[in-house]
Scaffold this active site. Structure first.
Site, PDB file in Angstrom:
ATOM      1  N   SER A 185      37.694  33.249  49.058  1.00 52.44           N
ATOM      2  CA  SER A 185      36.791  34.022  48.207  1.00 52.44           C
ATOM      3  C   SER A 185      36.872  33.508  46.777  1.00 52.44           C
ATOM      4  CB  SER A 185      37.138  35.518  48.299  1.00 52.44           C
ATOM      5  OG  SER A 185      36.208  36.295  47.589  1.00 52.44           O
ATOM      6  N   THR A 186      37.291  34.343  45.831  1.00 54.96           N
ATOM      7  CA  THR A 186      37.315  33.950  44.417  1.00 54.96           C
ATOM      8  C   THR A 186      38.138  32.685  44.214  1.00 54.96           C
ATOM      9  OG1 THR A 186      37.276  36.312  43.910  1.00 54.96           O
ATOM     10  CG2 THR A 186      37.702  34.792  42.081  1.00 54.96           C
ATOM     11  N   HIS A 211      33.183  33.850  50.618  1.00 58.09           N
ATOM     12  CA  HIS A 211      32.390  34.975  50.113  1.00 58.09           C
ATOM     13  C   HIS A 211      31.396  34.474  49.070  1.00 58.09           C
ATOM     14  CE1 HIS A 211      35.917  37.885  51.176  1.00 58.09           C
ATOM     15  NE2 HIS A 211      35.161  37.634  52.213  1.00 58.09           N
ATOM     16  N   MET A 304      40.266  37.575  46.179  1.00 57.03           N
ATOM     17  CA  MET A 304      40.654  38.944  45.857  1.00 57.03           C
ATOM     18  C   MET A 304      40.475  39.835  47.086  1.00 57.03           C
ATOM     19  SD  MET A 304      39.127  41.327  42.809  1.00 57.03           S
ATOM     20  CE  MET A 304      39.868  42.885  42.357  1.00 57.03           C
ATOM     21  N   ASP A 307      40.318  40.890  52.846  1.00 56.31           N
ATOM     22  CA  ASP A 307      39.492  40.403  53.950  1.00 56.31           C
ATOM     23  C   ASP A 307      40.133  39.174  54.578  1.00 56.31           C
ATOM     24  OD1 ASP A 307      37.266  40.334  55.661  1.00 56.31           O
ATOM     25  OD2 ASP A 307      36.243  38.883  54.373  1.00 56.31           O
TER      26      ASP A 307
END
Length: 366
Positions: A185-186, A211, A304, A307
């Site tokens: 993600s991030t 993401h 973050m 998930d």
């Protein structure tokens, strides 16, 4: 960071600035300290008070967002959230910004902006909070490396010619029964570039959830495909998972892996968000645990939230090998940390080692 997250908004639309300021201002942990219609005005205000996070448009008069972003990264690396339109042009430009060091994307449509942003206000707040938690020293190191893409490994560097000649007839049969599943993600756009640009075309098929909003994943996959030896595609329903190919889950839809005989393919499905995400890493990982069991290398990287942690444990329990990116090299050590806490991880490793571990996994017999 103590106190509220101090945010600056830089967008040439007064409506965007007004709506974003109102939405972010609802959160007790965020304070919008300034806004500006372009980067020139923004720099004047930043010289008075520097923000913790910048929400930045990419197409503006006087100075575009990418030029401004590079300037920030060279002077004082600061977390930047890109606020870009849901268009192919906007997506491609935003990918350039992500490569230059931005840590997240928030979408804005050309029409119906106020209603759209209000519906997605949770995503905007979460993006700002994730950005505020980013390890900017590591973002900068990846970005500086990304300005000149890492040297690609040749097949001779990965597998000596003598070894390749002895195993070439059997390696394809072995790798078609293996796959690599990655969730991030991030900070993941830069981290995935570091990993994928080092892989040879003999690696097992790779499935990825990053993401990212709808439309942006196609531009992201296209950019990676242009700089990698392996093929990188935005996944389409029914695409086969084959050696030398990485399939990226499309934004706004979930991706699952299915098995037919010895072959794997993906299903791209419309379903509600899981863990507030669509695509969700947990959805991918759970499907992989069910259909591939021990024939998988699972990797969870910077991001973050949690998930992917549960899905990783399911893969681990099914006999898969599992890897987590270490805290030091993560932009945000959230997703890997949660997977480690669940006892789902066999090996914790720096980002720089992940490509080599994928190559080694591909060469394993049995």
């Amino acid at each position: 960071m103590s106190g509220k997250i101090k945010v600056m908004l830089v967008d040439d639309s007064a409506v965007v600035r007004q709506v974003l300021a109102a939405l972010l201002g609802k959160d007790a942990g965020i304070e919008v300290i300034a806004s500006a219609p372009d980067p020139i005005f923004a720099m004047d205000k930043m010289n008075v008070q520097w923000p913790d996070v910048i929400v930045l448009d990419v197409e503006m008069p006087r100075m575009d967002g990418i030029t401004f972003l590079k300037k920030i990264m060279s002077i004082r690396p600061t977390p930047v959230v890109i606020c870009s339109t849901l268009t192919e042009k906007g997506a491609a430009t935003s990918m350039q910004a992500m490569a230059a060091g931005a840590v997240a994307i928030v979408t804005k449509p050309k029409a119906g902006l106020k209603n759209f942003l209000e519906l997605d206000e949770g995503d905007i707040v979460q993006a700002v909070k994730a950005a505020a938690a980013a390890n900017m020293r590591h973002v900068k190191s990846m970005t500086m490396a990304g300005l000149t893409p890492p040297k690609k490994l040749s097949i001779d560097q990965v597998m000596p010619a003598s070894e390749a000649s002895q195993t070439s007839l059997t390696s394809m049969a072995i790798t078609t029964d293996k796959l690599v599943a990655i969730g991030t993600s991030t900070g993941g756009t830069q981290a995935l570039e570091v990993v994928l640009t080092q892989l040879s075309r003999t690696v097992p098929g790779i499935v990825i959830v990053q993401h990212m909003p709808e439309k942006f994943t196609a531009a992201f996959a296209d950019r990676l495909n242009s700089i990698c030896d392996i093929e990188v595609l935005e996944a389409k329903n029914g695409d086969r998972v084959i050696p030398g190919r990485a399939l990226v889950a499309p934004g706004g839809r979930h991706m699952q892996v299915k098995r037919s005989g010895a072959q794997y393919h993906v299903e791209v499905i419309d379903a509600p968000p899981v863990n507030r995400h669509r695509p969700s890493v947990d959805v991918l990982f759970r499907s992989v645990a069910k259909c591939a069991g021990r024939n998988v290398l699972g990797i969870i990287m910077t991001g973050m939230g949690d998930d992917g942690a549960l899905g990783m444990r399911e893969m681990h329990d099914a006999g898969a090998e599992t890897i987590a990116q270490d805290e030091k090299t993560c932009v945000v050590y959230g997703m890997p940390k949660e997977a480690v806490k669940l006892g789902a991880i066999d090996k914790i490793t720096p980002l720089s080692n992940i490509a080599g571990l994928i190559e080694a996994y591909g060469r394993k017999h049995g």
